[in-house]
Design a protein around this motif. Structure first.
Motif, PDB file in Angstrom:
ATOM      1  N   PHE A 136       0.843  -1.201   0.000  1.00  0.00           N
ATOM      2  CA  PHE A 136       0.000   0.000   0.000  1.00  0.00           C
ATOM      3  C   PHE A 136       0.875   1.246   0.000  1.00  0.00           C
ATOM      4  O   PHE A 136       1.813   1.375   0.781  1.00  0.00           O
ATOM      5  CB  PHE A 136      -0.921   0.008   1.219  1.00  0.00           C
ATOM      6  N   ASP A 137       0.565   2.167  -0.895  1.00  0.00           N
ATOM      7  CA  ASP A 137       1.240   3.463  -0.965  1.00  0.00           C
ATOM      8  C   ASP A 137       0.186   4.518  -1.237  1.00  0.00           C
ATOM      9  O   ASP A 137      -0.512   4.452  -2.245  1.00  0.00           O
ATOM     10  CB  ASP A 137       2.288   3.462  -2.079  1.00  0.00           C
ATOM     11  N   PRO A 138       0.029   5.515  -0.362  1.00  0.00           N
ATOM     12  CA  PRO A 138      -1.023   6.520  -0.560  1.00  0.00           C
ATOM     13  C   PRO A 138      -0.731   7.510  -1.671  1.00  0.00           C
ATOM     14  O   PRO A 138      -1.619   8.263  -2.075  1.00  0.00           O
ATOM     15  CB  PRO A 138      -1.076   7.229   0.798  1.00  0.00           C
ATOM     16  N   LEU A 139       0.508   7.508  -2.193  1.00  0.00           N
ATOM     17  CA  LEU A 139       0.892   8.518  -3.176  1.00  0.00           C
ATOM     18  C   LEU A 139       0.512   8.081  -4.582  1.00  0.00           C
ATOM     19  O   LEU A 139       0.811   6.957  -4.995  1.00  0.00           O
ATOM     20  CB  LEU A 139       2.392   8.777  -3.112  1.00  0.00           C
ATOM     21  N   PRO A 140      -0.123   8.945  -5.371  1.00  0.00           N
ATOM     22  CA  PRO A 140      -0.434   8.619  -6.772  1.00  0.00           C
ATOM     23  C   PRO A 140       0.841   8.512  -7.602  1.00  0.00           C
ATOM     24  O   PRO A 140       1.865   9.133  -7.299  1.00  0.00           O
ATOM     25  CB  PRO A 140      -1.293   9.809  -7.229  1.00  0.00           C
ATOM     26  N   THR A 141       0.771   7.719  -8.649  1.00  0.00           N
ATOM     27  CA  THR A 141       1.886   7.599  -9.593  1.00  0.00           C
ATOM     28  C   THR A 141       1.603   8.331 -10.902  1.00  0.00           C
ATOM     29  O   THR A 141       2.521   8.612 -11.669  1.00  0.00           O
ATOM     30  CB  THR A 141       2.159   6.124  -9.900  1.00  0.00           C
ATOM     31  N   ALA A 142       0.310   8.617 -11.182  1.00  0.00           N
ATOM     32  CA  ALA A 142      -0.063   9.307 -12.416  1.00  0.00           C
ATOM     33  C   ALA A 142      -1.449   9.914 -12.242  1.00  0.00           C
ATOM     34  O   ALA A 142      -2.188   9.562 -11.309  1.00  0.00           O
ATOM     35  CB  ALA A 142      -0.037   8.348 -13.604  1.00  0.00           C
ATOM     36  N   PHE A 143      -1.798  10.845 -13.166  1.00  0.00           N
ATOM     37  CA  PHE A 143      -3.104  11.499 -13.129  1.00  0.00           C
ATOM     38  C   PHE A 143      -3.703  11.515 -14.527  1.00  0.00           C
ATOM     39  O   PHE A 143      -2.981  11.606 -15.539  1.00  0.00           O
ATOM     40  CB  PHE A 143      -2.980  12.944 -12.623  1.00  0.00           C
ATOM     41  N   LEU A 144      -5.022  11.418 -14.583  1.00  0.00           N
ATOM     42  CA  LEU A 144      -5.783  11.581 -15.815  1.00  0.00           C
ATOM     43  C   LEU A 144      -6.565  12.874 -15.702  1.00  0.00           C
ATOM     44  O   LEU A 144      -7.337  13.070 -14.759  1.00  0.00           O
ATOM     45  CB  LEU A 144      -6.739  10.397 -16.002  1.00  0.00           C
ATOM     46  N   ASN A 145      -6.353  13.801 -16.680  1.00  0.00           N
ATOM     47  CA  ASN A 145      -7.092  15.057 -16.623  1.00  0.00           C
ATOM     48  C   ASN A 145      -8.341  14.974 -17.487  1.00  0.00           C
ATOM     49  O   ASN A 145      -8.613  13.962 -18.135  1.00  0.00           O
ATOM     50  CB  ASN A 145      -6.203  16.234 -17.022  1.00  0.00           C
ATOM     51  N   ARG A 146      -9.117  16.034 -17.508  1.00  0.00           N
ATOM     52  CA  ARG A 146     -10.408  16.023 -18.203  1.00  0.00           C
ATOM     53  C   ARG A 146     -10.260  16.035 -19.720  1.00  0.00           C
ATOM     54  O   ARG A 146     -11.249  15.840 -20.432  1.00  0.00           O
ATOM     55  CB  ARG A 146     -11.258  17.213 -17.737  1.00  0.00           C
ATOM     56  N   ARG A 147      -9.073  16.261 -20.216  1.00  0.00           N
ATOM     57  CA  ARG A 147      -8.837  16.191 -21.670  1.00  0.00           C
ATOM     58  C   ARG A 147      -8.420  14.783 -22.095  1.00  0.00           C
ATOM     59  O   ARG A 147      -8.115  14.555 -23.263  1.00  0.00           O
ATOM     60  CB  ARG A 147      -7.762  17.203 -22.069  1.00  0.00           C
ATOM     61  N   GLY A 148      -8.365  13.857 -21.143  1.00  0.00           N
ATOM     62  CA  GLY A 148      -7.982  12.487 -21.452  1.00  0.00           C
ATOM     63  C   GLY A 148      -6.492  12.260 -21.478  1.00  0.00           C
ATOM     64  O   GLY A 148      -6.041  11.220 -21.950  1.00  0.00           O
ATOM     65  N   GLU A 149      -5.706  13.201 -20.978  1.00  0.00           N
ATOM     66  CA  GLU A 149      -4.252  13.086 -20.984  1.00  0.00           C
ATOM     67  C   GLU A 149      -3.777  12.511 -19.653  1.00  0.00           C
ATOM     68  O   GLU A 149      -4.293  12.848 -18.578  1.00  0.00           O
ATOM     69  CB  GLU A 149      -3.611  14.462 -21.192  1.00  0.00           C
ATOM     70  N   VAL A 150      -2.806  11.628 -19.721  1.00  0.00           N
ATOM     71  CA  VAL A 150      -2.220  11.013 -18.539  1.00  0.00           C
ATOM     72  C   VAL A 150      -0.825  11.580 -18.346  1.00  0.00           C
ATOM     73  O   VAL A 150      -0.012  11.585 -19.278  1.00  0.00           O
ATOM     74  CB  VAL A 150      -2.161   9.478 -18.669  1.00  0.00           C
ATOM     75  N   PHE A 151      -0.531  12.099 -17.177  1.00  0.00           N
ATOM     76  CA  PHE A 151       0.819  12.581 -16.878  1.00  0.00           C
ATOM     77  C   PHE A 151       1.276  11.949 -15.565  1.00  0.00           C
ATOM     78  O   PHE A 151       0.518  11.806 -14.621  1.00  0.00           O
ATOM     79  CB  PHE A 151       0.871  14.106 -16.807  1.00  0.00           C
ATOM     80  N   ARG A 152       2.538  11.567 -15.563  1.00  0.00           N
ATOM     81  CA  ARG A 152       3.108  10.869 -14.416  1.00  0.00           C
ATOM     82  C   ARG A 152       3.750  11.859 -13.461  1.00  0.00           C
ATOM     83  O   ARG A 152       4.190  12.948 -13.865  1.00  0.00           O
ATOM     84  CB  ARG A 152       4.132   9.831 -14.869  1.00  0.00           C
ATOM     85  N   VAL A 153       3.817  11.466 -12.190  1.00  0.00           N
ATOM     86  CA  VAL A 153       4.437  12.308 -11.165  1.00  0.00           C
ATOM     87  C   VAL A 153       5.394  11.450 -10.349  1.00  0.00           C
ATOM     88  O   VAL A 153       5.180  10.239 -10.178  1.00  0.00           O
ATOM     89  CB  VAL A 153       3.382  12.946 -10.236  1.00  0.00           C
ATOM     90  N   SER A 154       6.452  12.082  -9.870  1.00  0.00           N
ATOM     91  CA  SER A 154       7.397  11.398  -8.997  1.00  0.00           C
ATOM     92  C   SER A 154       6.844  11.377  -7.578  1.00  0.00           C
ATOM     93  O   SER A 154       5.915  12.121  -7.251  1.00  0.00           O
ATOM     94  CB  SER A 154       8.742  12.118  -9.027  1.00  0.00           C
ATOM     95  N   PRO A 155       7.404  10.556  -6.683  1.00  0.00           N
ATOM     96  CA  PRO A 155       6.942  10.556  -5.292  1.00  0.00           C
ATOM     97  C   PRO A 155       7.062  11.930  -4.640  1.00  0.00           C
ATOM     98  O   PRO A 155       6.219  12.302  -3.812  1.00  0.00           O
ATOM     99  CB  PRO A 155       7.852   9.527  -4.624  1.00  0.00           C
TER     100      PRO A 155
END
Length: 904
Positions: free
Chosen positions: A801-820
């Motif tokens: 279990f890790d509470p931190l997201p690894t990526a996000f989907l925005n309302r334009r349908g684009e996926v962008f990744r994020v570091s911890p």
């Protein structure tokens, strides 16, 4: 395919031309305890697999017995199986065998599972005496005898499944293992792949949630539908299977039912929850034919005071056995008709929601086996197995729904239009009607030969499986649909649009013996190919799996043998995964609910979503094991260490969907008429919604050690001890990134949807031992057994279990990744997957002891009484779960039952 073609060519045309070693005939005579001939007894030789049926005088002959060690096995319904071993060069030319009638008056009666040490795979054999001693309501009750299984109370009020070599962890992981467990009846596998008795409902439920009625769709076969009284033997393959066994990953349960000539018998069984009556008889018609019949009827309730919940089962099997060509041809036909129904009746005076449901399954199954022997020909044995199964599955559920006045969309395509308002209170009736049809056949060729000093047994075979469902499907009135929310639409669906699932298989196996320094070294090398494709309304190739399997055993000492093996097993998902059907989303564009019904107007946009399952594939299990077995003094022992890795298990996952919605404005209000709207939307917005889709994303790792010890009888006490147990560690995890399904519905207007890392799941550990004391009193026809089961370790915890997201989907349908580090920025904190620290705590339960007692008493041979008590001392301690601080009562509830059995 070229490799398989080469192997087939070599097997059929090259190897049989190599000269055979010197052979001789073996004459067999089989008698009963009084010295009378036993016609129809089956005598089989290993490792060749040759067999014979004795004639009216109890005689038979094996024309060609080769050199080498030999195992002879004689069996007949109603008699004890006789195993005889001959060392190399000691096989006689004539042999008389006397079979003992099954009776509690015998000096040795086996009432536990036996580890099968004759082959190279890890398996347990449960024979008729042990099955009867359990006093089972269904096949599931019998399987509690195998190592690592915990004792259970007999129950048929909920669907029955089994986990082989696995600790229960989470629903998705358990379902993958249950789906990967094969049930083989009389050589033909029972299929659940065309079972579509499921529901579509995401209201406050997780993906793949079960239907409101009882169903095993997306799981394994329901074991309570198999009555146990007609079963002659059960073999449970826990480890690496022979190449002939396919379409499973966790294990296989091989069931052999009785057929042929056996004495009439009747059993009446009762416990607080169920009443069961079963019986059967078999008769010889001349020298070549035998017919038999078995019937079973059972009624059950979860509580004798409960008049609303019920399960009943009715089943009848007719059998015919034919022996021809001087005993070289054996044909067996079985026809089974059955009906099982689980229901919850309407409790109108107690339940304002008026919930009720029923699930009925009517069964037709035909099974045929054809075995032909060749003497000094190009084959030793030709075998054909054919099965046709047709089910009529009818389920329904009802509910009186109270909700808001809302739309009743009727569109089945992407459409924007006017729909009616639905009532706020209504009764929903949803029916699911499926007619799955399963066809199976297997053709197999066997030949034993010698290459130099090496004896080989070659097995070549092919299989065909066909699963299809042509039922009316899931139906309801569009004006009174099942309960839904979150803009999730729902539509009826017919199963005529579901494709058929096909599997074509071929396998080749070589079983041979080598000598290493005077010691025997046994090998079994096999290769299996499974090819899967869809036909009918949708034609698509799913894939092909090559499954090598290698097992070996070395006799380190005359009384000790070391075994090792590695194998790959594969299972294709069922039709509910491969063709889940369309999903619908209904978006409100304009909502005007005027006091005057003529002035009301509701405009909805429907989006039809077809889940992309083109990449859905079979899932694989890679198994390795190392075993030691033998005798220490008079004690027999077996110890198995294993590791099994299953990848790509199917499950349903909630997928995000970005819905674009146009909003209309009123241009004019018109008395007595709906308002006049703008010709096109004046503005647009987007919503985050979701639908459930199948993916290959579930991983399982099972590892551990299992053991079985059989001590000799203490003559003074007439008591024997059997001990088995297992330490099993199971890890069930998600293999890919997933969204938090609850986030979508709680934050419809959020700017992003977060994804979280793979590897989250559950870890379970369990160590248990079962001590069975068997007390035999042959002169009194009495067998007593007591089980002392101790669960030493029982733990589970959330892992990865890790509470931190690894990526996000925005309302334009684009996926962008994020570091911890980026995921901890203030703007992303609201998207963290938060849980209480208590939910991540490991749960370690203290040791738990259970004592069960069973008794079988014969007043005359084959006629008597049986009784059992589970949890004899009613030991049910409380345990406080640290995750929710609640107290849980452990152990089985005090339970008892009795039966009366009668055999002519």
């Amino acid at each position: 395919m070229r490799l398989l073609t080469l192997l087939v060519f070599t097997t059929l045309f090259v190897l049989p031309r190599i000269g055979q070693a010197q052979e001789h005939a073996l004459r067999i005579r089989v008698l009963d305890p009084s010295g009378s001939a036993l016609p129809g007894a089956i005598v089989q030789l290993e490792p060749s697999g040759a067999y014979l049926l004795t004639n009216q005088e109890g005689n038979g002959i094996f024309q060609a017995i080769g050199p080498g060690a030999l195992r002879l096995r004689a069996q007949m319904m109603g008699f004890e199986t006789l195993d005889t071993l001959f060392a190399e060069g000691q096989t006689p030319t004539a042999l008389t065998l006397t079979l003992k009638s099954r009776s509690l008056e015998l000096q040795e009666v086996t009432v536990t599972a036996k580890e099968n040490t004759s082959g190279l795979g890890t398996s347990s054999l449960i024979e008729r005496e042990a099955i009867a001693h359990v006093q089972p309501n269904s096949l599931r009750d019998v399987l509690q005898l195998i190592p690592g299984q915990l004792a259970i109370n007999p129950s048929v009020n909920t669907p029955q499944q089994i986990l082989i070599r696995q600790v229960s962890t989470n629903g998705a992981g358990n379902a993958v293992a249950q789906m990967g467990t094969a049930i083989v009846m009389d050589g033909s596998p029972l299929s659940n792949d065309a079972n579509l008795q499921a529901n579509v409902n995401i209201l406050n439920s997780s993906p793949g949630a079960p239907a409101p009625f009882q169903s095993v769709a997306n799981q394994g076969f329901d074991l309570r539908q198999i009555p146990a009284d007609q079963i002659e033997s059960v073999e449970v393959l826990r480890g690496i299977g022979s190449a002939r066994h396919g379409n499973f990953t966790a294990g296989a349960v091989l069931v052999q039912t009785r057929i042929g000539d056996f004495k009439p018998n009747l059993t009446l069984r009762a416990n607080p929850n169920a009443l069961q009556l079963s019986g059967g008889a078999g008769y010889r018609l001349g020298e070549r034919h035998a017919i038999s019949a078995d019937v079973d009827a059972m009624d059950s309730r979860p509580d004798p005071r409960d008049v609303f919940n019920r399960f009943f089962r009715r089943q009848a099997t007719l059998g015919h056995q034919y022996s021809g060509l001087a005993g070289d041809l054996l044909i067996r036909n079985r026809l089974t008709l059955g009906n099982s129904t689980a229901s919850r009746a309407l409790q109108a005076d107690q339940d304002p929601s008026q919930r009720s449901w029923e699930s009925e399954d009517r069964l037709f199954r035909w099974n045929a086996q054809l075995i032909m022997q060749g003497n000094n020909t190009w084959y030793d044995r030709l075998e054909g197995t054919f099965a046709l199964t047709r089910n009529a599955q009818n389920s329904f559920f009802t509910e009186f729904i109270t909700t808001n006045v809302g739309p009743r969309p009727t569109f089945f395509t992407d459409t924007t239009g006017v729909v009616p308002f639905g009532p706020a209170r209504y009764l929903n009736i949803t029916t699911v009607e499926g007619n799955p049809l399963n066809y199976y056949h297997r053709l197999e060729w066997t030949k034993s030969l010698r290459l130099g000093n090496v004896a080989h047994k070659l097995v070549l075979g092919s299989e065909l499986r066909h699963d299809v469902n042509r039922g009316a499907g899931r139906q309801f009135d569009l004006e009174t649909p099942p309960r839904q929310n979150f803009s999730a639409g729902d539509r009826p669906r017919t199963f005529d649009e579901v494709p058929a699932l096909n599997q074509v298989s071929a396998y080749l196996e070589d079983r041979f013996l080598l000598r290493l320094g005077g010691k025997i070294w046994s090998w079994q090398a096999g290769l299996r190919m499974d090819h899967y494709f869809l036909s009918g309304p949708e034609q698509r190739v799913i894939g092909t799996d090559w499954q090598p399997r290698l097992q070996t055993a070395l006799a380190l000492h005359p009384k000790h043998r070391l075994r090792a093996g590695y194998g790959v097993h594969a299972k294709v998902p069922g039709l509910n995964f491969l063709s889940p059907g369309p999903r619908f989303i209904d978006l409100i564009n304009f909502n005007f609910f005027a006091p005057d019904p003529d002035e009301r107007l509701l405009v909805v946009t429907t989006r039809r979503i077809e889940p992309d399952v083109r990449e859905l594939r079979s899932f694989l299990s890679r198994k390795g094991e190392l075993s030691m077995e033998g005798e220490l003094g008079s004690m027999r022992y077996t110890v198995n260490a294993f590791i099994e890795r299953t990848s790509g298990g199917p499950s349903f996952v909630r997928q995000p969907f970005i819905a674009a919605r146009g909003l209309f404005e009123v241009e004019a209000l018109r008395p007595g008429q709906p308002p006049l709207l703008s010709e096109s939307p004046t503005r647009f917005d987007t919503l985050f919604l979701a639908f459930d889709a199948p993916v290959n994303n579930r991983g399982l790792v099972n590892q551990g050690v299992e053991f079985a010890l059989d001590f000799p009888e203490w003559k003074v006490l007439k008591t024997a001890l059997s001990v088995n147990g297992a330490y099993i560690r199971t890890k069930s995890t998600v293999e890919g990134e997933e969204i938090n399904p609850n986030f979508i519905f709680r934050h419809v207007n959020a700017p992003f949807i977060p994804f979280f890392q793979a590897g989250q799941g559950n870890l379970g550990r369990q160590f248990n031992t079962s001590f069975r004391f068997i007390h035999r009193f042959p002169q009194a026809g009495l067998v007593l057994s007591s089980l002392v089961q101790v669960v030493w370790v029982q733990e589970d915890q959330v892992i990865g279990f890790d509470p931190l997201p690894t990526a996000f989907l925005n309302r334009r349908g684009e996926v962008f990744r994020v570091s911890p580090e980026e995921a901890q920025l203030p703007e992303f904190v609201p998207f963290h997957n938060l849980t209480s620290p208590e939910q991540l705590l490991p749960v370690r339960r203290p040791p738990l002891t259970l004592v069960n007692f069973r008794m079988n008493k014969e007043f005359q041979a084959g006629r008597g009484f049986a009784f059992f008590v589970n949890n004899l001392f009613n030991h049910r301690p409380l345990f406080q779960d640290p995750r929710n601080v609640a107290f849980v009562q452990r152990n089985l509830s005090l339970f008892f039952g009795a039966e009366v059995f009668y055999r002519l």
